[in-house]
Design a protein around this motif. Sequence first.
Motif, PDB file in Angstrom:
ATOM      1  N   MET A 204       0.829  -1.176   0.000  1.00  0.00           N
ATOM      2  CA  MET A 204       0.000   0.000   0.000  1.00  0.00           C
ATOM      3  C   MET A 204       0.879   1.248   0.000  1.00  0.00           C
ATOM      4  SD  MET A 204      -3.083   0.970  -0.014  1.00  0.00           S
ATOM      5  CE  MET A 204      -4.054   2.370   0.303  1.00  0.00           C
ATOM      6  N   ARG A 205       1.953   1.190   0.769  1.00  0.00           N
ATOM      7  CA  ARG A 205       2.847   2.354   0.807  1.00  0.00           C
ATOM      8  C   ARG A 205       3.522   2.574  -0.542  1.00  0.00           C
ATOM      9  NH1 ARG A 205       6.017   0.895   6.132  1.00  0.00           N
ATOM     10  NH2 ARG A 205       4.231  -0.095   7.053  1.00  0.00           N
ATOM     11  N   SER A 206       3.830   1.477  -1.221  1.00  0.00           N
ATOM     12  CA  SER A 206       4.463   1.600  -2.534  1.00  0.00           C
ATOM     13  C   SER A 206       3.513   2.261  -3.527  1.00  0.00           C
ATOM     14  CB  SER A 206       4.864   0.232  -3.066  1.00  0.00           C
ATOM     15  OG  SER A 206       5.752  -0.393  -2.188  1.00  0.00           O
ATOM     16  N   SER A 207       2.246   1.861  -3.472  1.00  0.00           N
ATOM     17  CA  SER A 207       1.237   2.454  -4.342  1.00  0.00           C
ATOM     18  C   SER A 207       1.101   3.947  -4.058  1.00  0.00           C
ATOM     19  CB  SER A 207      -0.098   1.748  -4.146  1.00  0.00           C
ATOM     20  OG  SER A 207      -1.112   2.380  -4.896  1.00  0.00           O
ATOM     21  N   LEU A 208       1.050   4.275  -2.777  1.00  0.00           N
ATOM     22  CA  LEU A 208       0.935   5.677  -2.380  1.00  0.00           C
ATOM     23  C   LEU A 208       2.151   6.477  -2.838  1.00  0.00           C
ATOM     24  CD1 LEU A 208      -0.598   7.860  -0.812  1.00  0.00           C
ATOM     25  CD2 LEU A 208       0.647   7.118   1.223  1.00  0.00           C
ATOM     26  N   ALA A 209       3.343   5.924  -2.662  1.00  0.00           N
ATOM     27  CA  ALA A 209       4.559   6.627  -3.081  1.00  0.00           C
ATOM     28  C   ALA A 209       4.565   6.859  -4.591  1.00  0.00           C
ATOM     29  CB  ALA A 209       5.796   5.829  -2.664  1.00  0.00           C
ATOM     30  N   CYS A 210       4.146   5.845  -5.360  1.00  0.00           N
ATOM     31  CA  CYS A 210       4.121   5.987  -6.823  1.00  0.00           C
ATOM     32  C   CYS A 210       3.168   7.090  -7.264  1.00  0.00           C
ATOM     33  CB  CYS A 210       3.720   4.666  -7.477  1.00  0.00           C
ATOM     34  SG  CYS A 210       4.990   3.406  -7.433  1.00  0.00           S
ATOM     35  N   ILE A 211       1.976   7.139  -6.697  1.00  0.00           N
ATOM     36  CA  ILE A 211       1.001   8.136  -7.131  1.00  0.00           C
ATOM     37  C   ILE A 211       1.420   9.537  -6.692  1.00  0.00           C
ATOM     38  CG2 ILE A 211      -0.612   7.995  -5.197  1.00  0.00           C
ATOM     39  CD1 ILE A 211      -1.622   8.289  -8.842  1.00  0.00           C
ATOM     40  N   VAL A 212       1.993   9.657  -5.508  1.00  0.00           N
ATOM     41  CA  VAL A 212       2.439  10.976  -5.036  1.00  0.00           C
ATOM     42  C   VAL A 212       3.572  11.492  -5.913  1.00  0.00           C
ATOM     43  CG1 VAL A 212       3.605  12.163  -3.122  1.00  0.00           C
ATOM     44  CG2 VAL A 212       1.626  10.713  -2.669  1.00  0.00           C
ATOM     45  N   ILE A 213       4.545  10.657  -6.202  1.00  0.00           N
ATOM     46  CA  ILE A 213       5.665  11.072  -7.058  1.00  0.00           C
ATOM     47  C   ILE A 213       5.169  11.426  -8.449  1.00  0.00           C
ATOM     48  CG2 ILE A 213       7.798  10.289  -8.164  1.00  0.00           C
ATOM     49  CD1 ILE A 213       8.298   8.613  -5.603  1.00  0.00           C
ATOM     50  N   SER A 214       4.273  10.619  -8.980  1.00  0.00           N
ATOM     51  CA  SER A 214       3.710  10.891 -10.302  1.00  0.00           C
ATOM     52  C   SER A 214       3.005  12.245 -10.339  1.00  0.00           C
ATOM     53  CB  SER A 214       2.739   9.784 -10.687  1.00  0.00           C
ATOM     54  OG  SER A 214       2.091  10.091 -11.895  1.00  0.00           O
ATOM     55  N   CYS A 215       2.200  12.522  -9.331  1.00  0.00           N
ATOM     56  CA  CYS A 215       1.481  13.808  -9.284  1.00  0.00           C
ATOM     57  C   CYS A 215       2.435  14.988  -9.171  1.00  0.00           C
ATOM     58  CB  CYS A 215       0.489  13.816  -8.127  1.00  0.00           C
ATOM     59  SG  CYS A 215      -0.936  12.754  -8.418  1.00  0.00           S
ATOM     60  N   TYR A 216       3.452  14.858  -8.330  1.00  0.00           N
ATOM     61  CA  TYR A 216       4.423  15.949  -8.196  1.00  0.00           C
ATOM     62  C   TYR A 216       5.188  16.182  -9.498  1.00  0.00           C
ATOM     63  CZ  TYR A 216       3.882  17.064  -3.273  1.00  0.00           C
ATOM     64  OH  TYR A 216       3.397  17.515  -2.078  1.00  0.00           O
ATOM     65  N   ILE A 217       5.575  15.119 -10.167  1.00  0.00           N
ATOM     66  CA  ILE A 217       6.290  15.264 -11.442  1.00  0.00           C
ATOM     67  C   ILE A 217       5.423  16.021 -12.446  1.00  0.00           C
ATOM     68  CG2 ILE A 217       7.138  14.008 -13.465  1.00  0.00           C
ATOM     69  CD1 ILE A 217       8.184  11.847 -11.571  1.00  0.00           C
ATOM     70  N   VAL A 218       4.157  15.610 -12.562  1.00  0.00           N
ATOM     71  CA  VAL A 218       3.271  16.239 -13.542  1.00  0.00           C
ATOM     72  C   VAL A 218       2.988  17.689 -13.176  1.00  0.00           C
ATOM     73  CG1 VAL A 218       0.921  16.176 -14.485  1.00  0.00           C
ATOM     74  CG2 VAL A 218       2.254  14.075 -14.323  1.00  0.00           C
ATOM     75  N   GLN A 219       2.804  17.974 -11.899  1.00  0.00           N
ATOM     76  CA  GLN A 219       2.483  19.344 -11.489  1.00  0.00           C
ATOM     77  C   GLN A 219       3.694  20.280 -11.573  1.00  0.00           C
ATOM     78  OE1 GLN A 219      -0.496  20.795 -10.688  1.00  0.00           O
ATOM     79  NE2 GLN A 219      -1.281  18.874 -11.510  1.00  0.00           N
ATOM     80  N   LEU A 220       4.833  19.810 -11.157  1.00  0.00           N
ATOM     81  CA  LEU A 220       6.006  20.685 -11.111  1.00  0.00           C
ATOM     82  C   LEU A 220       6.768  20.764 -12.423  1.00  0.00           C
ATOM     83  CD1 LEU A 220       7.377  19.695  -7.584  1.00  0.00           C
ATOM     84  CD2 LEU A 220       6.012  21.706  -8.186  1.00  0.00           C
ATOM     85  N   PHE A 221       6.711  19.710 -13.216  1.00  0.00           N
ATOM     86  CA  PHE A 221       7.499  19.663 -14.443  1.00  0.00           C
ATOM     87  C   PHE A 221       6.636  19.348 -15.659  1.00  0.00           C
ATOM     88  CE2 PHE A 221      10.146  18.084 -10.904  1.00  0.00           C
ATOM     89  CZ  PHE A 221      11.069  19.116 -10.837  1.00  0.00           C
ATOM     90  N   SER A 222       5.431  19.903 -15.728  1.00  0.00           N
ATOM     91  CA  SER A 222       4.506  19.557 -16.812  1.00  0.00           C
ATOM     92  C   SER A 222       5.072  19.903 -18.197  1.00  0.00           C
ATOM     93  CB  SER A 222       3.156  20.231 -16.610  1.00  0.00           C
ATOM     94  OG  SER A 222       3.294  21.631 -16.637  1.00  0.00           O
ATOM     95  N   SER A 223       5.830  20.976 -18.302  1.00  0.00           N
ATOM     96  CA  SER A 223       6.388  21.335 -19.611  1.00  0.00           C
ATOM     97  C   SER A 223       7.469  20.339 -20.050  1.00  0.00           C
ATOM     98  CB  SER A 223       6.967  22.750 -19.568  1.00  0.00           C
ATOM     99  OG  SER A 223       8.039  22.818 -18.650  1.00  0.00           O
ATOM    100  N   GLN A 224       8.066  19.620 -19.096  1.00  0.00           N
ATOM    101  CA  GLN A 224       9.064  18.617 -19.428  1.00  0.00           C
ATOM    102  C   GLN A 224       8.458  17.221 -19.564  1.00  0.00           C
ATOM    103  OE1 GLN A 224      11.883  19.055 -16.285  1.00  0.00           O
ATOM    104  NE2 GLN A 224      12.617  21.047 -17.007  1.00  0.00           N
ATOM    105  N   CYS A 225       7.139  17.124 -19.272  1.00  0.00           N
ATOM    106  CA  CYS A 225       6.452  15.832 -19.358  1.00  0.00           C
ATOM    107  C   CYS A 225       5.666  15.676 -20.658  1.00  0.00           C
ATOM    108  CB  CYS A 225       5.484  15.666 -18.185  1.00  0.00           C
ATOM    109  SG  CYS A 225       6.287  15.457 -16.597  1.00  0.00           S
ATOM    110  N   PHE A 226       5.084  16.768 -21.139  1.00  0.00           N
ATOM    111  CA  PHE A 226       4.168  16.686 -22.272  1.00  0.00           C
ATOM    112  C   PHE A 226       4.467  17.758 -23.301  1.00  0.00           C
ATOM    113  CE2 PHE A 226       1.918  15.427 -18.389  1.00  0.00           C
ATOM    114  CZ  PHE A 226       1.699  14.093 -18.674  1.00  0.00           C
TER     115      PHE A 226
END
Length: 144
Positions: free
Chosen positions: A1-23
């Motif tokens: 469960m913690r792994s799932s939570l860590a993956c989604i949190v990291i994914s959200c931060y990447i998309v929010q903070l670095f959206s121009s480098q993601c898409f």
Amino acid sequence: MRSSLACIVISCYIVQLFSSQCFTEHSLTDSIDDNLQGNVGNLFLPLGWIATGLFSASVLLLYVFTSWGKVKAKLKAKEAAPKPEILANGSSDDRTDFDLDLQAAADGIHADELVVSSNDNNSVASYHRRHSHSQGAHSTSTRF
């Protein structure tokens, strides 16, 4: 469960903070052929693929966790179910309120209809099911 939570949190931060480098920049009115060279996958930059992979891993891990939890819950419910020999002997010395609720649920009785009465030598669990007919309400009693 913690792994799932860590993956989604990291994914959200990447998309929010670095959206121009993601898409790649793309709007609904843009043509896929012109802007993305005819390939929708070109919408994702390398960091976007990582964020999408983390999101997918999170969903997969959450599914695995919930499946595991359901199996464990079924095993616990089986362990807590009253044993057939206890039901056959009529002895309820080892039975708890949880056992009585499980038996009532198995018999299709609502838990608030369960009544425990006692005899001289031992306690006997019984339930009263209320029926309403046109003649009026009556109850039936059954011993476990």
